[in-house]
Structure formats: structure tokens, C-alpha cells
Design an enzyme around this catalytic site. Sequence first.
Site, short mmCIF file in Angstrom:
data_model
loop_
_atom_site.label_atom_id
_atom_site.label_comp_id
_atom_site.label_asym_id
_atom_site.label_seq_id
_atom_site.Cartn_x
_atom_site.Cartn_y
_atom_site.Cartn_z
N ASP A 491 0.78 -1.03 0.10
CA ASP A 491 0.17 -0.07 -0.16
C ASP A 491 0.87 1.06 0.01
O ASP A 491 0.39 2.42 -0.50
CB ASP A 491 -0.89 0.05 1.23
CG ASP A 491 -2.07 -0.82 1.26
OD1 ASP A 491 -2.56 -1.10 -0.03
OD2 ASP A 491 -2.79 -1.14 2.07
C1 BGC Z 1 -2.85 -3.85 4.54
C2 BGC Z 1 -2.74 -4.55 3.40
C3 BGC Z 1 -1.44 -4.34 2.88
C4 BGC Z 1 -0.25 -4.03 3.57
C5 BGC Z 1 1.12 -3.69 2.89
C6 BGC Z 1 -1.85 -3.57 5.45
O1 BGC Z 1 -1.84 -2.88 6.48
O2 BGC Z 1 -4.19 -4.25 5.05
O3 BGC Z 1 -3.76 -4.56 2.26
O4 BGC Z 1 -0.97 -5.31 1.69
O5 BGC Z 1 -0.56 -3.60 4.72
O6 BGC Z 1 1.01 -2.53 2.81
#
Ligand code: BGC
Length: 819
Positions: A491
Site C-alpha cells: 500500500d
Molecule cells: C494492508 C494490506 C497491505 C499491507 C502492506 C496492510 O496494512 O491491510 O492490504 O497489503 O498493509 O502495505
Amino acid sequence: MSHSIICVMKYGYFDDQKREYVITDPNTPYPWINYLGNEDFFSLISNTAGGYAFYKDAKYRRITRFRYNNVPIDNGGRYFYIKDGDTIWSPGWKPVKTTLDSYECRHGMSYTRISGKKNGLSAEILYFVPLGIWGEVQKVTLRNLDNRTRKFKLFSFIEWCLWNAEDDMTNFQRNFSTGEVEVEGSVIYHKTEYKERRNHYAFYSVNADIAGFETDRDTFLGLYNGFDRPAAIEKGVLQNNIAHGWSPVASHYLEIELAPGGSKDLIFLLGYVENEEDEKWASNGVINKQKASAMITSFNTSDKVTSAFDDLSAYWDELLAKYEVDSGDARLDRLVNIWNQYQCMITFNFSRSASYFESGIGRGMGFRDSNQDLIGFVHQVPERARERILDIAATQFEDGGAYHQYQPLTKKGNNAIGGNFNDDPLWLILSTSAYIKETGDYSILEEQVPFDNDETVAQSHFEHLRRSFYHVVNNLGPHGLPLIGRADWNDCLNLNCFSKDPNESFQTTENKSGGVAESIMIAGMFVLYGEEFVHLCHKTGKDREAEEARKHIIAMRTAIDKHGWDGKWFLRAYDFFGNKVGSEENEEGKIFIESQGFCTMAGIGLEDGRAVTALDSVKERLDCQYGIVLNNPAFTRYVIEYGEISTYPAGYKENAGIFCHNNPWIMIGETLIGRGDLAFDYYRKIAPSYLEEISDLHKTEPYVYAQMIAGKDAFRPGEAKNSWLTGTAAWNYYAITQYILGIRPDYDGLIIDPCIPREWVGFKVNRLFRGAMYHIVVKNPDHVSKGVSMIKVNGSVIEGNVIPIYEKGSINTVEVIMG
Ligand code: BGC
């Protein structure tokens, strides 16, 4: 990990027989919590009875109030106070924090039992949400351990939330004037906003006569006191106030007398009720209490509570009997058989919405998250997995793209935490194929599923998968690699964002247009899950469709070969301008874990040694004592063209933290090249049951995974955060059960393909697969990591390593010799 130099610091122990973690010191390094409820009514409960309850949605139907990031931590919950002469104490230590003669908290499967003793009295509270019930039972057992009669006072306490948890924490100009309650007998009802637009109320009852009650918080506590010193309890009486506005609470006051050795059970019930519009009222302004009364009656004796509790235990017996390992290593067995499966069920229920790190108002059910969570629980509740897949698919857009999340109460998608994450659609193929492999139920592909919840544009679920696949094909960049969109799984890798304004969110701000940022992680995913799509096409007689899809996969492989390899590892991405990300050429962030994981899991570079080289680079550059970090070197400055990833201090979260979610991708990659020692070593490093002795450093619960452990560049490597709600649960379960122990459901049978440490002599697994039970005994006489030389099923040798599907209800013995 060298245990010899780390001072052993435990706060409890595992009671595997009872499937409990037993906390013996309430002063844990962080609140160690549990979850109650399995379907609609849920509670979070800490080891000192902190936490809160809600119905379905932690944001829109919050029943009790909780203040995140409060001082002191974890204040607010369902508290009991005992006033015994001048001594006031709480069985869970908090909130009063009177030193107890003994304390114990047993977190079990959807229940928590907290007990304390003080001055010859003992109080034990069993908290659970009975199956199918919209309420939390709190069974209090009081005992007189003394040889004289004891008289004392018991007070209960909860604080109501005015339903919408976000509004409740912000809109004080309104909220301080809206609160309304009713009291009848021993039941306190919370009915704020019931007269207008709400069809629901909550109640808190006890199955005994009370000597008084309080519903006004400020009177109960005293305006300048905390929960630790309620003025009313110091006085020893409640004043029977009916709250008008401000903060309504519910407290019962009971006078107790116990003969020497005597005991008494009291049953408190915190419930939630919905009424139809024309059945809301008993009389003018008086709520219809029928449903509440019925619920109270069904739990008004200890026998009724015991029987509901037995049903809950039987429910968990059944869920956990579907996969059981006996490896000879208690830490592994308890994680695989109990706690990891339990955590997977919790992530199924909560996605990323409500934990002690997720406030319940920020996030709903993630599209990507919930699809991945499914691989951890599909064997336990396949029917509910099916429903979940279809719910998620119904939020998909017609072009195959997706909202990033949907709200559990409405099941509708929204953009509150951003959109255009170009990995999202592919996870739907993963979850669907995992479901079909587990169940053999291809009919899911024929279900008619709306797009963006619009029934008029419904298509088959297969069509949804097709659009997921082609969403990648239709969004390729200049190297023939997938455009990343806002970000991919990571993200925080925001390659199109370019944010300079601290008041905007990296996740929701307008992306800069005209860029060419591509993701090699999505490329690997496309090859891996694209193959599943091809399989599903063949299985449903769509050979032409399969052929067409295969061409795109071959093209993607070629693009990765040409533009995705950096010499010693897979590149991570190309940025907005077409520059390499995750290359030796970069100053920081030379190598990233995600593309190594996905490309090796997809089998890219298996034939020509690149997979081994990439995984060697992971070992050399990313591995450390506490797990595998996300990238290296960590970013030490803000890189505007990379976004949020470079905002975290080095070693935390997506900037070189050990993001436990993605470590299993490397474990699985290692099993594909046969390195069982390394695969298991990676597994053990982040597995909570192996970290129990370093609880002081690790901080979060030793019975569940945390999302992130501080990496080697951090100030305090090894310190964990964000426990419970993380894809880590499902992925680690998937890696250990399907790739390390190697018992893997497939379209036409159960694959047996272990990849274990060489020193293991073998292990046993009981696996329920498509209704048939398999008692599998694996022997490793030659101490190999991988390879199966012989498999016998029910006494007969079979060809290959796929056990065919046996009749439902049959019990089969499987003997496996590795070598
Ligand atoms: C989110 C995921 C994401 C991960 C890495 C998490 O907080 O829920 O969807 O893939 O972070 O960024």
C-alpha cells in the site's frame, strides 16, 4: 535465535489441552487480547477485561465505548468491582489495580476466563458470546474461601457508545445531549436515537435482584476520577439515576453474602436487539422489551450458560479437527492446530477493522485482505468462504477493477481508503481457486454476481474472474509489465502520488497522471494466479479461453525475463518516469521482498537458476535474527516518487520492517527449490509460539502473529506491533500446512509434497478433505528435505504424489516415505 543470551521473560503459558493461553501476570508488555463472537455480535477483550462490543460493524454499531491510545492504556471495558469492607478490587486487576492474592486470565477459543482472589474471596468471570446470540454472557462465580461468613458488595460497569463510533468520538456538541436509557428491574436499556431512525437498542442485565443501579457516568465515577476510583463505589451505594444526555453507562449494585466455603453464580448479559418499525414500542416512549426478555430468560441459569458454552466448545472441536499435526514440536503443533487457525477465523470475521491497533472506524473489509484471508480458513468453513467470495466479487467494477474495501453492514464498496490498487483483482482468482481446490465446488463459477452491487449488470462469477485477469492485460506499461496504479500489495509504494502536503493521505490523494509505473510483483502474481485461471477455464470446458489466457501469461513471463531481472534478484518496479525500483543501481531500496516472493512462487527462474539466486540474495540482504525485512537498504530520506514507504523511520512497517505477511512467500519459494531447512527457519523466526520467552521485547501476544516486527535497521529490532488482524495469519498457515508440511488440496486430489528440515524424522497429519479423513504418517528415514519415494493409501502403493478423492465419510490411512 540464541535464547541463551536473551533473558527469559514470560507472562504465562500455553495450556494446549484446553486450547488456552494462560496469563499469570496482568502487567503484560501490551494488552493481550482475545475475540468473542463468531457471526454477528463481537467483542474484544483484553487480559484485564478491557475492550468493547459491537454488532456486525465496529464503526456503525458500536455498543460499548473504548478510547484508543488512551492514558493509561486499555482503559474502559466490562469491569467488576468488589467492595469488601474498605478494600476495593477487580478480579482482572484493572481498573482498580489493587494487588491481588492471585490473578489468572485464560484466553480460549472465543471465550475468556478471568479470575482473581483477594482476602479470602475469589471471583471468576467467564466471558463469551453464545452461538447464534446477539449478546455477551458474563458468568460471575463468587466464592468464599474463608471459614467465616462474608458480606460484600459487587458492582458491574460498562459505558455505552452512542452507536456510531466515529461520531461518538467527535461530535460532542450533539452527543452530550442525546443519551437516553430505561431501567426495569435488573435490566438497564440503552436507547439513544431509538425514537427516530434506529431500530435497535442494547441492554445489560443480571439474573438477580439488585440493590441499586447507576446510568450516569459522571455520578458513578465523579467528574475528576478515572475508572480506577469510582466515587460511587468508594461511597458504597448507587443512586438509581436515569441518565439524560452526557455519557450513559450501566452499573448494577448487588449485596452478597456467602457462607464459609459458599459460592454464588451471577449471570450478566450484554445484549443487542432489533425491532421492526411497528413493534418498536410497548407504550408511548417505553421500548418493546420482548426480545431482550427472551434472550435474558435463555441464559438465566448456570445450566443454560453451561450448555451454551458446551455448544461453543463443540463448534471449535469441529473446526479444529479438520487439520491436525503431530510433529513432536509442541510450539509448532499448538500454532498449527490451535492458534494460527483461530487467528485465521478472526481475520475472516474482522478483516482489518477492529483490534487494539485498528480502531474499528478506519477500515472495513479489504478486497485484497479478505481474499487472502480466505486461504487460511476455507477448510474450516467452506460455505461461509463461498459467501464471502461472492460478497467481495459483488463489489467489483465492470472493468475488473475494485474498491479497496467494503463495509460489512451494507456489503457495499467505498473509496474511503483509496482505490486503483492494481493487484486487487488478482486476489479474487486466488480465493476462488483455493475454494474450488478445497471443495471441488465448481458451481460457484456459475453464480450470477453483480458489479458494484448493481444487480442489473450481474454476470457469472467466472466472468468476474475473467475481468480480473484482463484488468491486468488491459493495463500494461511500456515494458509489457502491469501498471501499478495507486500501489500494489504494498500500500505504501505510491509510485504515482508525489505528495508534498502533510494533510493529504497517500492512499486517497489524487494520483499524478501520465506516469508509467509498473509492478514486477503484480507481474509475478499474474503468472501465478493467471495459471489458476487457465486451469479453471480447462476444468469448465473453455479451452479456447484458456489458450488465449495462456498467451498473455507467456508474454508476461517474457516481459519479466527481459525487464524484470536485475542480475541477482528480481526488480521491484519501474517508477513514474520509467526508472528502476529495487535495483543494484539504486542507492537505497536496492532489493525488495515482494517480487522475490511472487516470482519464485510462480516458478519463474526455476529452470535457469534465477530463483535460487534471488532467494540467496534474500538470505544475504534481507534476512535477520527476527525475520526477513521488506527492503534493503532502508530508506533514510523521503523519496517523493516512492511515497509513503519512505516516510517510515528505517526498520518500521513498509520501510524495512519485517512485514510478517510476506515472509511466507519466501518460505514457499524456498520449498519450491527444496530448501526445507531455510523454509522452516524463516517460519520459526516470526512464529509467535517460538517467541514466548522474549515477550518483553516482542510485546504482543505470544499466541498470535503480528503484522510487523521491527527490522534490523530499527531502534529496537524484534519489537512487534499490529497483532491479530493481518494477512500474516493466513499466509503462514498456508505456507506451513501446504508447502512445508506439504499437504496441499488440489483440483483433483490431495497433493503430498513435504519440504522439511533434514533433521526431522517425520510427522503425522490428520486432514479432512472433501468429507474424507486422511490419517497421514510421513517418515523421513534418509533425512532429506524434499521428495517422496513411496505413498501407500489404505495399504496399497499409489502412483505419484496426489491422493485421489475418496468417499465422503471414509477414513483413510496414508503412509509416506520421503527420499
Ligand atoms: C494492508 C494490506 C497491505 C499491507 C502492506 C496492510 O496494512 O491491510 O492490504 O497489503 O498493509 O502495505
